[in-house]
Motif scaffolding. Sequence first.
Motif, PDB file in Angstrom:
ATOM      1  N   HIS A   1       0.834  -1.216   0.000  1.00  0.00           N
ATOM      2  CA  HIS A   1       0.000   0.000   0.000  1.00  0.00           C
ATOM      3  C   HIS A   1       0.864   1.259   0.000  1.00  0.00           C
ATOM      4  O   HIS A   1       1.934   1.295   0.615  1.00  0.00           O
TER       5      HIS A   1
ATOM      6  N   GLU B   1       4.560  -6.101   3.531  1.00  0.00           N
ATOM      7  CA  GLU B   1       4.425  -5.365   4.798  1.00  0.00           C
ATOM      8  C   GLU B   1       5.648  -5.668   5.673  1.00  0.00           C
ATOM      9  O   GLU B   1       6.289  -6.703   5.513  1.00  0.00           O
TER      10      GLU B   1
ATOM     11  N   GLU C   1      -5.203   1.180   2.442  1.00  0.00           N
ATOM     12  CA  GLU C   1      -5.060   0.100   3.425  1.00  0.00           C
ATOM     13  C   GLU C   1      -5.218   0.564   4.866  1.00  0.00           C
ATOM     14  O   GLU C   1      -5.785  -0.139   5.692  1.00  0.00           O
ATOM     15  N   GLU C   2      -4.699   1.759   5.168  1.00  0.00           N
ATOM     16  CA  GLU C   2      -4.612   2.161   6.581  1.00  0.00           C
ATOM     17  C   GLU C   2      -5.964   2.363   7.268  1.00  0.00           C
ATOM     18  O   GLU C   2      -6.027   2.404   8.487  1.00  0.00           O
TER      19      GLU C   2
ATOM     20  N   ASP D   1       6.274   1.388   6.992  1.00  0.00           N
ATOM     21  CA  ASP D   1       4.893   0.967   6.699  1.00  0.00           C
ATOM     22  C   ASP D   1       4.325   1.805   5.571  1.00  0.00           C
ATOM     23  O   ASP D   1       3.611   2.748   5.817  1.00  0.00           O
ATOM     24  N   MET D   2       4.564   1.441   4.286  1.00  0.00           N
ATOM     25  CA  MET D   2       5.421   0.377   3.870  1.00  0.00           C
ATOM     26  C   MET D   2       6.113   0.715   2.561  1.00  0.00           C
ATOM     27  O   MET D   2       6.186  -0.066   1.636  1.00  0.00           O
TER      28      MET D   2
HETATM   29 ZN   LIG Z   1       0.946  -1.303   6.343  1.00  0.00          ZN
END
Ligand SMILES: [Zn+2]
Length: 442
Positions: free
Chosen positions: A101, A195, A169-170, A135-136
């Motif tokens: 992501h 990840e 994603e977060e 991240d990431m």
């Molecule tokens: Zn992540």
Amino acid sequence: MDDKVAAPHMIAVDEKIRALLPDAISLLRRLVNTNSINPLFPGIRREDVIGGESACGAMLSDFLAGHNFVSETVAVDPERSNRIIRKKGTGGGRSIFINGHVDTVAPFRVSEWLGGNPWSGEVRDGRVNGLGSTDMKGGLIAAALALAALDAASIRLKGEVQFHAVVGEEVMSHELGTTAVLEAGFGGEAAIVVEPTSQPRPLSIATVSAGNFNLQLDVKGYGTHSGNRGPSIRAGGEGNAAGVNAVEKAILVVQALQQLEQEWGITKSHPAFPAGIFSMVPGVFHGDAGVPSVGYLAESATIGYLVWYPPNEGPEAVKAEIERHVHHAAQLDSWLRQNPPRFRWESHWPVFDTPADHPLVKLLVADRADVLGEIPAGLPQTHSFNAVCDASFIAAKGIPVVAMGPGDLRCAHAVNEYVDLAEIASCARILARTIVGWCGAA
Ligand SMILES: [Zn+2]
């Protein structure tokens, strides 16, 4: 299969990874310089950050365009593009895709970050510092480096390889990101999510994650003047008729769930996870009478929980267990008996759980050993991912998936996030080997 010919190929690929590393590091710094905070992250104004995610995806596809990859976009939200960077195989091999992501969380204590702000991308002591480095964006760079090196070493893969740089994603917007890409017809026969998995040791092979729920529990009170506290709770008073403080009723609910959580320490276990990891975290607690004043008994209270449950239990059974326990605890209180707490199950992040004997896992374990040395016999060769990630939504489509990438979860979502550059190079070497092993080389 190709074991005998793979080794010399891999020496050439390793050389290309070394040669391309400076370019990859400068691309990583530019990714970190680019504010790609998730526009739906709590407290963030969309107009302040929109476009950052798409810009990161474009930088990755530009880098790989120089290595004979083509790219396409999938954008459910036109201002938030997912990038699919791909190269067709020569035929006869298995396909694979790498997922990562491009969005980040929001930073805090921004003036304390190394380099003066969260987006410095400053290189110090063999690390790149900045928001999203672990991240990431470090993982995205490791994937880009592996793919570029395979091309530079003239390795022609039999199976197709894709690289999905996704948004959302977060905050679990998988329907805008990972799931949208898969439902648009992209994907493959296996997947690696890059990840950060450098716990318990660098570049661990994570085959399983816990699931989690966001649970909001609403507890009702009877808001009156705070002077009614005495008669509402003391012998000889009017009891509930004088007022009921929702804050204290909610504390009873927290205590009940702490008791259940204690029990989970014994009843819920999984061989891949440390003891006690399955838990219920009361992370947000709010209560008042509708005005933020201590001059009242609170009319209502809400507790926000993150519930972590094991992959070997069904989510519906876990929900039912929690509701049953709170219901039973409520029977012990005259007010809660009549006014049971209300459950709002706001989101569910499912587990992923790929068998440790799956061919993809075996390949990754062997390739990690080739690059970083064997993990001593008797110690686990695979691990859990102690957070959640998009691997769950890839598994939900029936695709075998593993998480493995540079970076340390202990510095993710924290001040002074960083990623180790040596880990990025090692990750690229492992990825290149696994891609060749899985797809086959022509
Ligand atoms: Zn992540």
